[in-house]
Write a protein that holds these residues in place. Structure first.
Motif, PDB file in Angstrom:
ATOM      1  N   LYS A 303     -15.025  -0.017   3.807  1.00 35.22           N
ATOM      2  CA  LYS A 303     -15.505   1.658   4.667  1.00 35.22           C
ATOM      3  C   LYS A 303     -15.651   1.486   5.538  1.00 35.22           C
ATOM      4  O   LYS A 303     -14.576   1.842   6.556  1.00 35.22           O
ATOM      5  N   LEU A 306     -11.736   1.092   7.328  1.00 35.36           N
ATOM      6  CA  LEU A 306     -10.920   2.423   6.890  1.00 35.36           C
ATOM      7  C   LEU A 306     -11.387   4.096   7.760  1.00 35.36           C
ATOM      8  O   LEU A 306     -10.518   3.712   8.534  1.00 35.36           O
ATOM      9  N   ILE A 333      -1.651   1.068   8.296  1.00 33.96           N
ATOM     10  CA  ILE A 333      -1.867   1.480   7.042  1.00 33.96           C
ATOM     11  C   ILE A 333      -1.121   0.556   5.481  1.00 33.96           C
ATOM     12  O   ILE A 333      -1.533   0.653   4.968  1.00 33.96           O
ATOM     13  N   CYS A 337      -3.434  -1.512   2.503  1.00 31.01           N
ATOM     14  CA  CYS A 337      -3.077  -1.056   1.333  1.00 31.01           C
ATOM     15  C   CYS A 337      -2.473  -1.647   0.493  1.00 31.01           C
ATOM     16  O   CYS A 337      -2.828  -2.131  -1.377  1.00 31.01           O
ATOM     17  N   PHE A 341      -7.244  -2.746   0.103  1.00 30.73           N
ATOM     18  CA  PHE A 341      -6.765  -1.592  -0.865  1.00 30.73           C
ATOM     19  C   PHE A 341      -6.584  -1.260  -1.712  1.00 30.73           C
ATOM     20  O   PHE A 341      -6.005  -0.242  -1.914  1.00 30.73           O
ATOM     21  N   GLN A 344      -7.196   1.074  -4.122  1.00 28.94           N
ATOM     22  CA  GLN A 344      -7.265   2.652  -3.695  1.00 28.94           C
ATOM     23  C   GLN A 344      -6.087   3.258  -2.496  1.00 28.94           C
ATOM     24  O   GLN A 344      -6.681   3.922  -1.970  1.00 28.94           O
ATOM     25  N   SER A 345      -5.002   2.987  -2.872  1.00 30.74           N
ATOM     26  CA  SER A 345      -3.910   2.814  -2.137  1.00 30.74           C
ATOM     27  C   SER A 345      -3.776   4.736  -1.413  1.00 30.74           C
ATOM     28  O   SER A 345      -3.437   5.397  -0.778  1.00 30.74           O
ATOM     29  N   TRP A 347      -5.805   6.885  -2.382  1.00 31.38           N
ATOM     30  CA  TRP A 347      -6.841   7.554  -1.140  1.00 31.38           C
ATOM     31  C   TRP A 347      -7.276   7.742   0.657  1.00 31.38           C
ATOM     32  O   TRP A 347      -7.080   7.692   1.232  1.00 31.38           O
ATOM     33  N   VAL A 348      -6.820   5.639   0.394  1.00 32.31           N
ATOM     34  CA  VAL A 348      -6.259   5.646   1.727  1.00 32.31           C
ATOM     35  C   VAL A 348      -5.210   6.519   2.378  1.00 32.31           C
ATOM     36  O   VAL A 348      -5.007   6.669   3.897  1.00 32.31           O
ATOM     37  N   TYR A 352      -5.630   8.865   5.726  1.00 31.21           N
ATOM     38  CA  TYR A 352      -4.258   8.370   6.451  1.00 31.21           C
ATOM     39  C   TYR A 352      -4.248   9.911   7.169  1.00 31.21           C
ATOM     40  O   TYR A 352      -4.042  10.188   8.215  1.00 31.21           O
ATOM     41  N   ILE A 417     -14.328   9.975   2.215  1.00 34.45           N
ATOM     42  CA  ILE A 417     -13.512   9.250   2.413  1.00 34.45           C
ATOM     43  C   ILE A 417     -14.612   8.350   1.606  1.00 34.45           C
ATOM     44  O   ILE A 417     -14.849   7.453   0.858  1.00 34.45           O
ATOM     45  N   LEU A 421     -14.390   6.414  -2.071  1.00 33.02           N
ATOM     46  CA  LEU A 421     -14.355   5.023  -2.401  1.00 33.02           C
ATOM     47  C   LEU A 421     -15.591   3.879  -2.911  1.00 33.02           C
ATOM     48  O   LEU A 421     -16.451   4.149  -2.173  1.00 33.02           O
TER      49      LEU A 421
END
Length: 421
Positions: A303, A306, A333, A337, A341, A344-345, A347-348, A352, A417, A421
Motif C-alpha cells: 500500500k 502504491l 505500473i 501489476c 499487485f 489487484q491490477s 485497482w492499480v 494510476y 485505494i 486494496l
C-alpha cells in the motif's frame, strides 16, 4: 502560422528528435519500438473526437446548456453546480475539449448578463477545468490517459469503468461542494435575474435539436459501448469497434441528410504520438523497470509502495501534463501489476488514473483544456461588475485553485485505494 502553433510543433519535433537520439545512444532498436507502438490509442482518440463532432452537430450540447441556465434562475451557486455536473458527464464520454468549446458560448452569455466579479470567474472556471479532468478519467474513452490504461492490458473496459466512474463521480461531487460553499450569491432583484435569463432565451430561441439524428447516434454509441464492455479484445480490438461504430454513424448521418464538415485538430494527436514514441524508447532502455525494482526493494508494504508511486505520478502529471505522465510511468505500473499487485491490477489502474487526473488539475498547463479555456475566456470580454474592467484568466489566477483541486483529488484517491486494496 501563429507563434503558439510554431512553438507547439517545435516541441513535438524536439520530442521526436530527443527520443531518436536516446535510442541511438542506448542501442535501442527503433524498429522494435515501432513494432510495439500503441497505434490503437491514436485511432481511438481520433475516432472519438470525430464522433463528438457528430453529437455536437445535433445542437444537444447548446440545448442542455440553455436548459441548465434557465433552471439556475441566475443563481451563481446553482450555476456552478449545474454546469459543473454537465461538464463531468459530457467529458466522461465525449472529447472534453470539444465539450468545453460547445458550452462556453452559453456560459459567457449567462455570466455577462447576471454580472460577475473576478473572484467568481476564477472559481467557476477552476471548477469546470478540474471537472473536465475527472470526467475524462471516469470512463475508458474519456481522455488519453484512460485510453492508454485500457489498452495496456492491466484492466478491461468494464473493469475500469465500474471502478473509475464511482470514484471520479464522488471526487467531482466533493469538488463541487467545496467550491459552491465559497460562492457568495449576492441578493439581486428577482426581476434582474429574470431579465438575464430572458435575454439568454431570446438569443437562442431559434436553436433546433435534431432529435432523430441524436437518438440514432446515441443508439450506435450504446452498441459501441457494449462492444467495448463485453467483446474480448482478442475477438475484436477496441479500435476496430470504434472505427466500425463511427463509419455506421457517418452512414446514418448521410441517410438523414445531415451536412457535417468533419474537422480535427491533429496537433494534440501528434503531441500524444510523440509522447508514446518517447515512452517506448525509455521503456526499452530498462530504466523504468529499474526504478520500479528499486521502489519495490525499498518499500515492502504494497500500500505504501502504491501511494508513493501515485504521488510521483501526480507530480509528473502536474509538471509535464497528463500525456507525458501516462506514457512515461505506464511501464512502471505494468511492472508492478505483474509482480506485487498481480491480483489487484484493476485497482492499480484506477490509482494510476486518479494520480494523473489529480496532477492534471494542479496547474493550468497540466490540463488538456487549460490553455484553450484561458484563451477563450480572455477573448470573451467579460467585465467585472465591481469596476467594469475586463476580466482575464491566466496561470497565476488559477494557481491557488489548482492546488486545492489537486489536494482534494489526490487525498480522495489515496483514501479510496487504501481501503479497497
Amino acid at each position: 502560422m501563429k507563434k503558439n502553433n510554431i512553438g507547439s510543433f517545435l516541441f513535438i519535433t524536439l520530442i521526436y528528435v530527443c527520443s531518436a537520439l536516446i535510442a541511438l545512444f542506448t542501442n535501442v532498436s527503433i524498429k522494435d519500438v515501432m513494432n510495439n507502438y500503441q497505434y490503437n490509442v491514436l485511432i481511438i482518440l481520433i475516432v472519438m473526437e470525430l464522433f463528438t463532432n457528430l453529437i455536437s452537430s445535433t445542437g444537444i450540447m447548446e440545448m442542455l446548456s440553455i436548459k441548465l441556465a434557465i433552471l439556475s434562475k441566475g443563481n451563481k451557486k446553482l450555476i456552478l453546480v449545474l454546469f459543473g455536473l454537465l461538464m463531468f458527464f459530457i467529458s466522461a464520454f465525449l472529447n472534453n475539449i470539444t465539450a468545453v468549446m460547445m458550452i462556453l458560448p452559453i456560459i459567457f452569455v449567462l455570466l455577462k448578463t447576471i454580472g460577475i466579479n473576478k473572484k467568481y470567474l476564477n472559481l467557476f472556471f477552476a471548477t469546470i477545468l478540474a471537472l473536465s479532468n475527472t470526467g475524462g478519467a471516469s470512463s475508458p474513452i474519456g481522455d488519453f490517459p484512460a485510453i492508454v490504461i485500457m489498452n495496456s492490458g492491466i484492466t478491461s473496459f468494464l473493469g475500469y469503468l465500474i471502478r473509475a466512474f464511482p470514484l471520479f463521480l464522488l471526487t467531482s461531487l466533493l469538488l463541487i461542494i467545496w467550491w459552491s460553499f465559497k460562492v457568495k450569491d449576492e441578493r439581486k432583484e428577482e426581476s434582474q435575474k429574470k431579465l438575464s435569463i430572458d435575454l439568454l432565451k431570446s438569443r437562442y430561441k431559434n436553436l433546433i435539436v435534431r432529435k432523430d439524428v441524436l437518438i440514432g447516434l446515441l443508439v450506435i454509441f450504446l452498441f459501441m459501448f457494449l462492444g467495448w464492455s463485453f467483446v474480448p479484445q482478442e475477438t475484436m480490438p477496441s479500435e476496430i469497434i470504434a472505427v466500425l461504430g463511427y463509419v455506421i454513424a457517418m452512414l446514418y448521418c448521410k441517410i438523414k441528410n445531415v451536412n457535417i464538415v468533419q474537422e480535427i485538430d491533429f496537433k494534440p494527436v501528434l503531441t500524444i504520438s510523440s509522447f508514446l514514441f518517447l515512452a517506448g524508447i525509455i521503456s526499452n532502455t530498462g530504466i523504468l523497470n529499474e526504478i520500479a525494482l528499486y521502489l519495490q526493494n525499498n518499500i515492502t508494504n504494497p500500500k505504501y509502495l502504491l501511494i508513493v508511486i501515485m504521488i510521483i505520478t501526480s507530480i509528473v502529471s502536474g509538471l509535464f501534463g497528463a500525456g507525458p505522465a501516462a506514457s512515461a510511468m505506464m511501464p512502471v505500473i505494468i511492472n508492478l501489476c505483474s509482480t506485487k499487485f498481480i491480483t489487484q491490477s484493476d485497482w492499480v489502474a484506477i490509482a494510476y488514473a486518479a494520480s494523473i487526473c489529480a496532477g492534471s488539475s494542479l496547474f493550468m498547463w497540466s490540463a488538456t483544456a487549460g490553455f484553450i479555456l484561458s484563451k477563450e475566456i480572455n477573448s470573451a470580454n467579460i467585465l467585472d461588475e465591481e469596476n467594469s474592467k475586463k476580466i482575464n484568466w491566466n496561470i497565476i489566477d488559477y494557481l491557488k485553485y489548482g492546488i486545492q483541486n489537486y489536494i482534494i483529488q489526490i487525498v480522495v484517491a489515496i483514501i479510496i485505494i487504501w481501503f479497497v486494496l
